[in-house]
Scaffold this active site. Structure first.
Site, short mmCIF file in Angstrom:
data_model
loop_
_atom_site.label_atom_id
_atom_site.label_comp_id
_atom_site.label_asym_id
_atom_site.label_seq_id
_atom_site.Cartn_x
_atom_site.Cartn_y
_atom_site.Cartn_z
N HIS A 1 -26.39 -25.03 11.76
CA HIS A 1 -26.88 -25.63 10.53
C HIS A 1 -26.29 -26.91 10.26
O HIS A 1 -25.06 -27.06 10.29
CB HIS A 1 -26.60 -24.86 9.26
N ASN B 1 -18.95 -24.34 15.69
CA ASN B 1 -19.55 -24.06 14.77
C ASN B 1 -18.85 -22.93 13.75
O ASN B 1 -18.72 -23.06 12.63
CB ASN B 1 -21.09 -23.40 15.05
MN MN Z 1 -22.73 -23.65 10.85
#
Ligand code: MN
Ligand code: MN
Length: 274
Positions: free
Chosen positions: A117, A148
């Site tokens: 994201h 991440n």
């Molecule tokens: Mn993430």
């Protein structure tokens, strides 16, 4: 008398032509709350690889050729935070032009990369609809798991801490460079992932950003192998990110203010290991 009147009319005509000409070339500012500090690549709807998408929850420049956003920009304050659960409903963005390929979650399957994201799910927990919007694939890039799930996630959480403490924050994140593709060459994998965090106060606007406004800029490797590092090890300046990406971040902020805040490395958080 007649000559004076003619001169006046001529002057007004010239002024009109001049000012309308100016407004045509000036950057088109958006009404989106997510773009009040700038549109770093002057994204617009007439460029497939710098394609402006404005949503209620965030705004972005999409790259059709790469299948990922160039950058995503969003506001964060307490009002976006609540108790909505993580939707996990990754899905193609059907607001893209119909004839374009729309990246699907399956393009990431067994690629070795996370569906990373840009606007985090947890930054949009005020209601289920806003949370679900973060799972559109136009908000996602292939992100190395160690990045991440490690220091990147820590920086996201740190930023929410600031929002919960009452700050109003403007964030721009994206990738640059390319280390190959996934999803049968439909999705480019960036080499680096950057983020710029401008820490402001509620009710302030672009003109309130000044020389002492805190700006956190990071430039992180989109590779595995350094999960234990801390995000502060990747601190840089906006100026450096501008050189590397070719964008002009914070381009609606007063130029003399940009000069100062874009040259600073944030020093509020000390270097530390987890
Ligand atoms: Mn993430
Ligand atoms: Mn700039």
């Amino acid at each position: 008398m007649l000559n004076l009147r003619k001169a006046c009319i001529l002057t007004i005509a010239i002024l009109l032509i001049f000012t309308s000409g100016c407004s045509l070339t000036a950057p088109q500012k958006s009404d989106s709350i997510h773009l009040i500090l700038g549109n770093p690549s002057n994204a617009a709807t007439d460029d497939d690889n710098n394609y402006l998408i404005i949503k209620k929850q965030y705004a972005l420049s999409y790259n059709r050729h790469k299948g990922i956003p160039n950058w995503v920009s969003w506001q964060l304050n307490k009002s976006w935070l609540g108790n909505a659960p993580r939707s996990n409903n990754f899905r193609p963005d059907d607001t893209l032009p119909q004839e374009w390929y729309r990246v699907v979650p399956n393009d990431y399957t067994r690629s070795g990369y996370d569906k990373g994201h840009m606007t985090p799910s947890a930054d949009r927990s005020n209601n289920p609809e806003d949370n679900a919007a973060t799972f559109l694939m136009t908000n996602i890039i292939p992100q190395a798991p160690d990045n991440n799930q490690g220091y990147w996630a820590e920086l996201e959480s740190y930023t929410r801490t600031l929002a919960n403490a009452g700050k109003e924050i403007y964030i721009i994140a994206g990738g640059y460079g390319q280390q190959g593709t996934i999803g049968k060459e439909k999705v480019a994998v960036p080499e680096r992932v950057f983020k710029i965090i401008v820490v402001s106060e509620p009710g302030k606007n672009v003109d309130d950003i000044n020389e002492s406004t805190r700006v956190i800029a990071v430039d992180t490797p989109n590779y595995n192998g350094n999960k234990e590092s801390h995000w502060s090890q990747y601190l840089t300046t906006v100026d450096e990110l501008e050189k590397k990406t070719g964008y002009d971040f914070l381009n609606y902020v007063n130029t003399s203010v940009q000069k100062v805040i874009e040259a600073k490395v944030d020093n509020t958080v000390n270097l530390r290991k987890r």
